[in-house]
Design a protein around this motif. Structure first.
Motif, short mmCIF file in Angstrom:
data_model
loop_
_atom_site.label_atom_id
_atom_site.label_comp_id
_atom_site.label_asym_id
_atom_site.label_seq_id
_atom_site.Cartn_x
_atom_site.Cartn_y
_atom_site.Cartn_z
N TYR A 35 0.87 -1.18 0.00
CA TYR A 35 0.00 0.00 0.00
C TYR A 35 0.90 1.22 0.00
CZ TYR A 35 -4.20 2.68 1.46
OH TYR A 35 -5.28 3.53 1.55
N ARG A 336 -13.23 -2.14 -10.80
CA ARG A 336 -13.22 -3.39 -10.02
C ARG A 336 -12.60 -4.53 -10.81
NH1 ARG A 336 -18.30 -4.57 -6.20
NH2 ARG A 336 -18.62 -2.46 -5.46
N ALA A 339 -8.95 -4.14 -10.70
CA ALA A 339 -8.42 -4.52 -9.38
C ALA A 339 -8.41 -6.04 -9.24
CB ALA A 339 -9.25 -3.87 -8.28
N MET A 343 -5.11 -8.29 -8.54
CA MET A 343 -4.93 -9.17 -7.37
C MET A 343 -4.78 -10.63 -7.81
SD MET A 343 -4.33 -7.75 -4.58
CE MET A 343 -5.02 -6.12 -4.71
N ILE A 351 -1.27 -1.03 -4.10
CA ILE A 351 -2.47 -0.20 -4.09
C ILE A 351 -2.03 1.22 -3.74
CG2 ILE A 351 -4.68 0.20 -2.91
CD1 ILE A 351 -4.59 -2.87 -2.22
N GLU A 356 -8.86 2.22 -3.06
CA GLU A 356 -9.81 1.22 -2.58
C GLU A 356 -11.14 1.83 -2.14
OE1 GLU A 356 -7.34 2.47 -0.94
OE2 GLU A 356 -7.66 2.42 1.23
N ARG A 391 -14.35 -0.71 -1.19
CA ARG A 391 -13.37 -1.15 -0.18
C ARG A 391 -13.66 -2.60 0.24
NH1 ARG A 391 -12.59 -1.51 5.27
NH2 ARG A 391 -10.47 -1.10 5.99
N TYR A 394 -12.32 -4.84 -2.37
CA TYR A 394 -10.87 -4.97 -2.20
C TYR A 394 -10.53 -5.96 -1.08
CZ TYR A 394 -8.48 -1.70 -5.36
OH TYR A 394 -7.93 -1.11 -6.46
N LYS A 395 -11.29 -5.84 0.03
CA LYS A 395 -11.04 -6.76 1.15
C LYS A 395 -11.18 -8.21 0.68
CE LYS A 395 -12.62 -6.31 5.38
NZ LYS A 395 -13.37 -5.92 6.59
N ILE A 398 -8.32 -9.25 -1.81
CA ILE A 398 -7.05 -9.40 -1.09
C ILE A 398 -7.09 -10.68 -0.25
CG2 ILE A 398 -5.56 -8.42 0.71
CD1 ILE A 398 -6.46 -5.61 -0.29
#
Ligand code: CA
Ligand code: CA
Length: 492
Positions: A35, A336, A339, A343, A351, A356, A391, A394-395, A398
């Motif tokens: 990050y 998205r 992203a 990932m 990031i 996010e 967000r 993203y969680k 990840i």
């Protein structure tokens, strides 16, 4: 050993007794999620260190600092990131320079050093840095310091040293190399260190070690590496290994580089990783419908040619390039998808703060807008809207990356590239983990029938992003992927 040295040693040992520093995370960097924070724009934890703060000036200081970052570590741990790179924290030049635009440009980014041996009070103190590292380590998060060897800030104190001519090329003295010369030119007119001189090289390297050593950081992000001779990096690695340990991580910013450009440096072992300047553009283009899916797939496959043991750090946005969300027209669904591809890809995903939560902004200076904090009472981004559902997405991606070693270590196999639908497999033999990634850049449902790994037979196939079952595994699976979505298929 003389008596004095013995006393000094005893005092030294005494001083180290006290609360033990948190253990350094020992996870391999290939499994991390990085990050990147511009401290000044992130969170203002200490208003007492604010200087030249002007929230209305996009090129000015906005008050963020290390103390503010420490206060948000729980958030970042909750997001799932495992490493932080923050901009340089060394003392920067005072005052502003003309931005060439309608605002003054202050050293809010930390890349214009005044003095490498001191912290910039606007970012915090040495104690703050140490506390950041300890608090981050307690949460399993690593910290990278950003280090600049190529140049000093405009009119920095170094340009006024009696031996300034011996150590620097300067515009004001007409001693810069030809414009466009990567090594001896003055990048953006900044005073250029004569890093080709071994004594200057050693001085620059040594000067920045005490802060890193005292704070216990996990590595460096190395700025502007292509503007310094390759021999410098060999000497650098040798000194860093001796002084900071051979597990000290070095991530290089070779502007514009792909893996072919940095491979000769990997071959010599001078860095552990380099920023991947190709991923953003290739991924944006594919998501925007430019080029054939097979070409993008071949690109993703080619990224696996990275020398074993070395890492390309792939990002969607940074402080030097336009924000990816704006590049795809502010379309969060397209973002998205990008992203999810980031990932799901080999390398160290980076990031850029606020991506996010759909931080607004586009090109400089709007790519350095404050971190949006919504209703939270945190400056400078207090009151700025946050996209909490992004967000949450993203969680989930990840968490899926961390739960499936195939993302960090697996090979790449193309399964389908028909039309707008890309399906590929990441398989990791050592762990037996396999993930099938499906991404649809079109706006309608897309379908494909793909062969499944034999080991999946009879198991339930689940999308690791949503947690929903998509079918029972046979030899094949007929997939339906809604428009502008991605799936991470796993068997359980
Ligand atoms: Ca502050
Ligand atoms: Ca240079």
């Amino acid at each position: 050993m003389c008596a004095g040295a013995a006393i000094a040693l005893a005092i030294g040992l005494g001083a180290s007794v006290g609360p033990a520093a948190a253990q350094k995370p020992d996870r391999p960097w290939s499994e991390d999620v990085l990050y990147f924070v511009l401290l000044d724009r992130f969170a203002d934890g200490d208003p007492d260190n604010n200087m030249d703060v002007d929230l209305k000036n996009p090129g000015g200081f906005q008050g963020g600092d290390i103390d503010g970052l420490i206060g948000r570590l729980d958030d970042l741990a909750d997001l799932g990131i495992t490493a932080i790179w923050m901009n340089p924290v060394m003392l920067n030049i005072p005052g502003s320079v003309n931005s060439g635009r309608d605002f003054e440009h202050f050293a809010h980014h930390g890349y214009w050093a005044e003095d490498f041996s001191r912290m910039d009070p606007r970012f915090g103190t040495e104690e703050d840095l140490k506390r950041l590292v300890d608090e981050a380590h307690k949460r399993g998060i690593k910290i990278l310091l950003d280090i600049v060897y190529n140049h000093a800030g405009y009119g920095s104190a170094y340009t006024r040293l009696p031996n300034a001519r011996d150590i620097l090329r300067m515009e004001e003295r007409g001693t810069c190399g030809p414009e466009g010369d990567d090594i001896i030119g003055c990048v953006a007119g900044l005073p250029d260190f004569k890093t080709e001189k071994p004594e200057v090289a050693r001085w620059l390297i040594e000067k920045q070690i005490p802060l890193a050593k005292e704070a216990g950081v996990d590595g460096y992000r190395l700025d502007t590496v292509k503007h310094v001779l390759p021999e410098f990096w060999e000497l650098h690695r040798k000194i860093i290994d001796e002084r900071l340990g051979d597990d000290f991580f070095l991530l290089a910013e070779y502007f514009g580089a792909d893996l072919n450009v940095v491979d000769p440096f990997f071959e010599k072992g001078v860095w552990d990783a380099a920023l991947d300047f190709t991923f953003k553009g290739e991924t944006e283009s594919w998501v925007l419908g430019r080029g054939r899916t097979i070409a993008y797939s071949r690109y993703l496959q080619k990224r696996h040619k990275v020398r074993p043991g070395y890492i390309m750090a792939h990002y969607l946005s940074s402080h030097d390039v336009p924000m990816a969300l704006a590049e795809v027209g502010g379309d969060v669904a397209k973002f998205r998808l990008m992203a999810a591809l980031q990932m799901a890809s080999l390398g160290l995903p980076q990031i850029y703060y606020g991506e996010e939560v759909a931080r607004p902004g586009h090109d400089w200076p709007e790519n350095r807008t404050p971190m949006p904090w919504g209703k939270m009472d945190i400056l400078p981004g207090k009151g700025m809207e946050r996209d909490e559902s992004l967000r949450d997405f993203y969680k989930r991606i990840i968490a899926a990356r961390k739960a499936n070693p195939a993302f960090a270590h697996g090979d790449y196999k193309e399964l389908s590239t028909e039309g707008d639908l890309l399906v590929f497999q990441r398989a990791h033999a050592d762990s037996g983990n396999t993930v099938i990634v499906a991404a649809n850049r079109g706006d309608k449902d897309a379908t494909a029938t793909v062969a499944l790994p034999a080991a999946w037979s009879g198991k339930t196939v689940t999308d690791a992003i949503t947690g929903k079952a998509v079918g029972k595994a046979g030899a094949e699976l007929a997939l339906t992927v809604p428009g502008l979505t991605a799936q991470y298929l796993v068997a359980n």
